[in-house]
Write an enzyme that holds these catalytic residues in place. Structure first.
Site, PDB file in Angstrom:
ATOM      1  N   ASP A  73     -87.705  -4.425 -38.392  1.00 33.92           N
ATOM      2  CA  ASP A  73     -86.962  -3.202 -38.108  1.00 33.92           C
ATOM      3  C   ASP A  73     -87.694  -2.262 -37.163  1.00 33.92           C
ATOM      4  OD1 ASP A  73     -88.931  -2.677 -40.073  1.00 33.92           O
ATOM      5  OD2 ASP A  73     -87.446  -2.677 -41.669  1.00 33.92           O
ATOM      6  N   ASP A 111     -86.296   2.051 -53.568  1.00 33.03           N
ATOM      7  CA  ASP A 111     -84.860   2.001 -53.862  1.00 33.03           C
ATOM      8  C   ASP A 111     -84.288   0.581 -53.768  1.00 33.03           C
ATOM      9  OD1 ASP A 111     -84.765   1.508 -51.138  1.00 33.03           O
ATOM     10  OD2 ASP A 111     -83.620   3.298 -50.618  1.00 33.03           O
ATOM     11  N   HIS A 116     -84.734  -1.616 -51.150  1.00 36.42           N
ATOM     12  CA  HIS A 116     -84.459  -2.198 -49.833  1.00 36.42           C
ATOM     13  C   HIS A 116     -85.477  -3.266 -49.434  1.00 36.42           C
ATOM     14  CE1 HIS A 116     -86.843   1.405 -48.072  1.00 36.42           C
ATOM     15  NE2 HIS A 116     -87.571   0.344 -47.840  1.00 36.42           N
ATOM     16  N   GLU A 160     -80.613  -0.823 -47.087  1.00 36.93           N
ATOM     17  CA  GLU A 160     -80.590   0.117 -48.200  1.00 36.93           C
ATOM     18  C   GLU A 160     -79.534  -0.326 -49.225  1.00 36.93           C
ATOM     19  OE1 GLU A 160     -82.969   1.996 -48.441  1.00 36.93           O
ATOM     20  OE2 GLU A 160     -83.207   3.522 -46.891  1.00 36.93           O
TER      21      GLU A 160
END
Ligand code: F6R
Length: 259
Positions: free
Chosen positions: A67, A136, A138, A143
């Site tokens: 990313d 979270d 990811h 996400e």
């Protein structure tokens, strides 16, 4: 999934580096998928050390990062282009023209993402993908609620992720809202995954990734669908795993000739 629980993050990083080195010995022109963030720093440090002192070569390796922040220039101190140069690219013999990250400055997101997928395909696919996990759930920047069938595309970060990554941008306000990230399907198509997670703050997400149901609410749980996943944990990150004694038993009693 193979779950390896080490006493601390340094020994987990060394074990993960063994796996990478084994792969590069077997396939010197391997395609590596790379992650950024705090977690893999020890792994990269160890790879740089082995390059300097043990002849580990990246000369024929191709890399693809997961990313990059949208709108952030490669020279920006918070960019993942810069991160990769700092932790690995400038310190090993990898050919910079074979180092790939999504172009955060693109003006045509769709074409850039499609071209990224195409260049992974043309390189023969990713042999070994390094992954961290967000609190979270990811992986990459997929996400919660990301499609399990997703490919490289733009995603909006959660407030939690922006908070976690704010230091590199001098505060949450200045932290980008959008990223280009490989999708979950892109990750599932890699041939082997090496997942790293350390510390108490990752214990709950590790439990959900390994033992929870497969759900888009915890994108890392999609790794349960992947045939070859090696998870390297320290004691703290493993502390909420219900079957951790079994995982230890498995790693101490490997069948002959297994990976
Ligand atoms: C980074 C990435 C993210 C991180 C995750 C964990 O390229 O794709 O999924 O791996 O946010 O970050 P750290 O390691 O900083 O806790």
């Amino acid at each position: 999934m193979e779950i390896l629980i080490e006493k601390d993050r340094e020994s987990a990083a060394a074990k993960a580096a063994d796996l990478v080195a084994r792969h590069l010995r077997r396939k010197p022109d391997a395609v590596l998928g790379l992650a950024t963030g705090e977690t893999p720093r020890g792994l990269y440090r160890e790879l740089v050390r082995r390059h300097a002192h043990e002849g580990l070569s990246f000369a024929r390796v191709t890399t693809f990062n997961l990313d990059e922040y949208l709108g952030v220039a490669p020279e920006h101190p918070g960019s993942y282009h810069r991160y990769m140069r700092d932790v690995l690219v400038d310190h090993v013999d990898v050919d910079p023209s074979r180092v790939h990250l999504p172009d955060g400055l693109t003006t045509n997101v769709e074409a850039t993402c499609a071209a990224y997928e195409e260049s992974i395909r043309r390189a023969g696919g990713i042999d070994l993908q390094v992954l961290g996990v967000g609190r979270d759930g990811h992986i990459g920047f997929n996400e919660p609620s990301s499609s399990l069938g997703s490919r490289t595309r733009v995603k909006t970060l959660t407030p939690e992720t922006r908070r976690d990554n704010a230091a590199a941008f001098g505060g949450e306000e200045q932290t980008p809202k959008h990223v280009l990230t490989m999708g979950i399907r892109t990750i599932l198509e890699t041939k082997r995954c090496l997942v790293l997670a350390f510390g108490e703050t990752k214990a709950e997400v590790v439990r959900r990734m390994v033992e929870g149901p497969i759900t888009a609410s915890v994108p890392a749980s999609a790794l349960q669908l992947h045939e070859h996943v090696h998870v390297f944990l320290d004691e703290a990150a493993a502390s909420r795993l219900e079957r951790r004694d079994y995982y230890r038993f498995v790693s101490l009693n490997k069948p002959e000739a297994s990976e």
